[in-house]
Design a protein around this motif. Structure first.
Motif, PDB file in Angstrom:
ATOM      1  N   THR A 122       1.003  -1.250  -0.094  1.00 49.52           N
ATOM      2  CA  THR A 122       0.274   0.212  -0.090  1.00 49.52           C
ATOM      3  C   THR A 122       1.106   1.066   0.296  1.00 49.52           C
ATOM      4  N   PRO A 123       0.219   1.826  -0.517  1.00 49.46           N
ATOM      5  CA  PRO A 123       1.662   3.565  -0.465  1.00 49.46           C
ATOM      6  C   PRO A 123       1.328   4.557   1.157  1.00 49.46           C
ATOM      7  N   LEU A 124       3.016   4.712   0.841  1.00 48.61           N
ATOM      8  CA  LEU A 124       3.136   5.139   2.050  1.00 48.61           C
ATOM      9  C   LEU A 124       2.415   6.175   2.348  1.00 48.61           C
ATOM     10  N   LEU A 125       1.606   7.183   1.386  1.00 46.96           N
ATOM     11  CA  LEU A 125       0.876   8.122   1.801  1.00 46.96           C
ATOM     12  C   LEU A 125       0.035   7.208   2.308  1.00 46.96           C
ATOM     13  N   LEU A 126      -0.746   6.670   1.715  1.00 46.94           N
ATOM     14  CA  LEU A 126      -2.337   6.323   2.580  1.00 46.94           C
ATOM     15  C   LEU A 126      -1.171   6.334   3.734  1.00 46.94           C
ATOM     16  N   GLN A 127      -0.849   5.303   4.037  1.00 48.21           N
ATOM     17  CA  GLN A 127      -0.393   5.016   5.806  1.00 48.21           C
ATOM     18  C   GLN A 127      -0.252   6.266   5.976  1.00 48.21           C
ATOM     19  N   LEU A 128       0.767   7.060   5.614  1.00 46.90           N
ATOM     20  CA  LEU A 128       0.543   8.348   6.417  1.00 46.90           C
ATOM     21  C   LEU A 128      -0.348   8.674   7.238  1.00 46.90           C
ATOM     22  N   PHE A 129      -1.378   9.307   5.917  1.00 46.84           N
ATOM     23  CA  PHE A 129      -2.979   9.888   6.124  1.00 46.84           C
ATOM     24  C   PHE A 129      -3.496   8.985   7.611  1.00 46.84           C
TER      25      PHE A 129
ATOM     26  N   VAL B 244      -3.021   7.226   9.708  1.00 42.21           N
ATOM     27  CA  VAL B 244      -2.152   7.108  11.046  1.00 42.21           C
ATOM     28  C   VAL B 244      -2.873   8.728  11.456  1.00 42.21           C
ATOM     29  N   TYR B 245      -2.513   9.602  10.852  1.00 42.82           N
ATOM     30  CA  TYR B 245      -2.866  11.178  10.791  1.00 42.82           C
ATOM     31  C   TYR B 245      -4.030  11.203  11.372  1.00 42.82           C
ATOM     32  N   PHE B 246      -4.847  11.007  10.150  1.00 40.39           N
ATOM     33  CA  PHE B 246      -6.240  11.108   9.356  1.00 40.39           C
ATOM     34  C   PHE B 246      -7.666  10.151  10.090  1.00 40.39           C
ATOM     35  N   GLY B 247      -6.539   8.633  10.551  1.00 44.91           N
ATOM     36  CA  GLY B 247      -7.876   7.718  10.708  1.00 44.91           C
ATOM     37  C   GLY B 247      -7.777   7.133  11.639  1.00 44.91           C
TER      38      GLY B 247
END
Lengths: 229, 213
Positions: B61-68, B70-73
């Motif tokens: 999965t995309p790193l950016l998706l993982q970041l989102f 953790v931060y937004f989800g």
């Protein structure tokens, strides 16, 4: 004589192949025993079972495993450590010997195998024969009572075999208990108290060298030795 | 000239965030990778399976998706993290997965005879790994580890997407304000310098390990 190794009815199976079939052997303190026989007869596997590098599928081995040392066909020196570090490593981390003492003892052992001048070299910078002598010194550093040699010279160039064998002969003179798997027949005959002949996973004869090489009971041995000598 | 110095100073302030994040991510993800690799080369099947799933998800999965995520989800589940915390955790978990695979390959590349020699000398598993296997594995994994370490430096720029004031975000702010591309060029030069340092460090390490073999 005190029995230091007692192997009773050892069996070992790899998949469908029975590599050892009820192998029994007793070794007394100070004895030198050579195991000879054709390739694939189970000689190395038997040795590896004694060292617990292979799990046995049947039988019993009585041995004090802390007193066993082993020399491998593939040398297996630690490539990232210098010659002296290869030798002093186990005494320091396993026996908790202090570094200075371990290094001093290592230097004595290197002197014994004639390689003190190579102590700071890495294994990649010395010859195969020198590597195997270092491997012997490394095993001796743990002060084993029994040494197992798994075809110690088969990976070496022919001109390097002699230097390794002469180190082993020296050990025999010091009455080190040894089991040697080898294809060097003249050496086995000279150095051993007993010769063990293995074939198809079984010990088919154990005899003193003279008898084994001149008048073996088993015709199979005669055929093999005629080809080897 | 004074304009360039001025905005360079501003963008350099962003590099503090970048470097902090980089340091935290490297310092924790490499040990995580070593532990993961020891787990994957162990004989515990359940542990191997867990690590397998972890690596499958993270690498797939995309790193950016993982970041989102953790931060937004995570706040949806009641876990609220600061920006820096969220970014650090994401990068550690993400890079830990890649390092696990790299180190696993390194450990498996060490000859079986090395384990046997160590065992014959009486070393236990921990002593064998620490003194014999890992030092040899490290030498072999330096080139792929260097690649990851360089990529991590550039990947930190993703945090601009959760409004962290890193190099990229600082440059973009200047660009929006002044309407010229100079800040991007300055940002590019700063990234180049930083990645060059990483390259140099790994070159030194490789040299150090080249004394044998």
């Amino acid at each position: 004589m005190m029995c230091v190794i007692k192997a009773e009815n050892i069996t070992k199976v790899f998949g469908d192949l029975e590599v050892l079939k009820n192998v029994s052997l007793e070794v007394d303190r100070g004895e030198v025993i050579s195991i000879i026989g054709p390739s694939g007869s189970g000689k190395s596997t038997f040795l590896r079972c004694l060292q617990q590098l292979e799990e046995i599928d049947g039988g019993k081995i009585k041995i004090d495993d802390k007193k066993l040392g082993m020399i491998f066909q593939n040398l297996n020196l630690f490539p990232h450590k210098t010659v002296i570090e290869n030798i002093s490593e186990a005494p320091i981390i396993v026996n908790k010997m202090n570094r200075e003492k371990a290094v001093k003892r290592g230097e004595e052992l290197l002197k014994k195998v004639g390689l003190l001048d190579k102590k700071d070299d890495y294994p990649c910078d010395i010859s195969g024969g020198q590597k195997q002598r270092v491997a012997i010194a490394r095993a001796l550093a743990m002060e084993p009572e029994i040494l197992l040699f798994d075809e110690p010279t088969s990976a070496l160039d022919p001109e390097l075999v002699g230097e390794v064998l002469s180190v082993i002969k020296e050990l025999a003179k010091d009455h080190m208990t040894m089991i040697i798997v080898t294809h060097e027949m003249a050496f086995a005959r000279e150095v051993s108290d007993y010769i063990v002949f293995m074939d198809e996973g079984k010990i088919i004869e154990k005899a003193i060298p003279n008898k084994m090489f001149t008048n073996p009971d088993h015709p199979r041995i005669k055929v093999f030795l005629d080809k080897m000598l | 000239m004074s304009y360039i110095l001025n905005i360079t100073g501003f963008i350099l302030k962003g590099s503090i965030v970048t470097l902090k994040l980089y340091a935290v991510a490297i310092v924790f993800s490499i040990p995580l990778g070593i532990v993961g690799a020891l787990g994957k080369t162990s004989n515990k099947k359940w542990l191997k399976n867990i690590l397998e799933i972890y690596i499958w998800i993270i690498r797939g999965t995309p790193l950016l998706l993982q970041l989102f995520f953790v931060y937004f989800g995570l706040p949806v589940f009641g876990i609220k993290l600061g920006r820096f915390q969220a970014a650090a955790i994401t990068f550690i978990i993400n890079y830990g997965a890649y390092f696990t695979e790299i180190f696993r390959a390194g450990i498996e590349s060490v000859d079986k005879g090395q384990y046997e020699a160590a065992k014959a000398l009486g070393m236990n598993y921990k002593q064998t790994m620490r003194r014999i296997i890992l030092p040899q594995a490290i030498k072999r994994v330096l080139p792929p580890t260097s690649n990851e370490a360089i990529t991590l430096m550039k990947d930190t720029a993703l945090v601009a997407a959760i409004s962290m004031g890193d190099i990229l975000r600082a440059a973009k702010e200047v660009l929006t304000r002044d309407f010229n591309v100079t800040p991007f060029i300055i940002a590019a030069i700063i990234y180049l310098l930083l990645t060059s340092v990483v390259v140099l460090v790994f070159k030194q390490l490789e040299k150090k390990y080249a004394i044998y073999e």
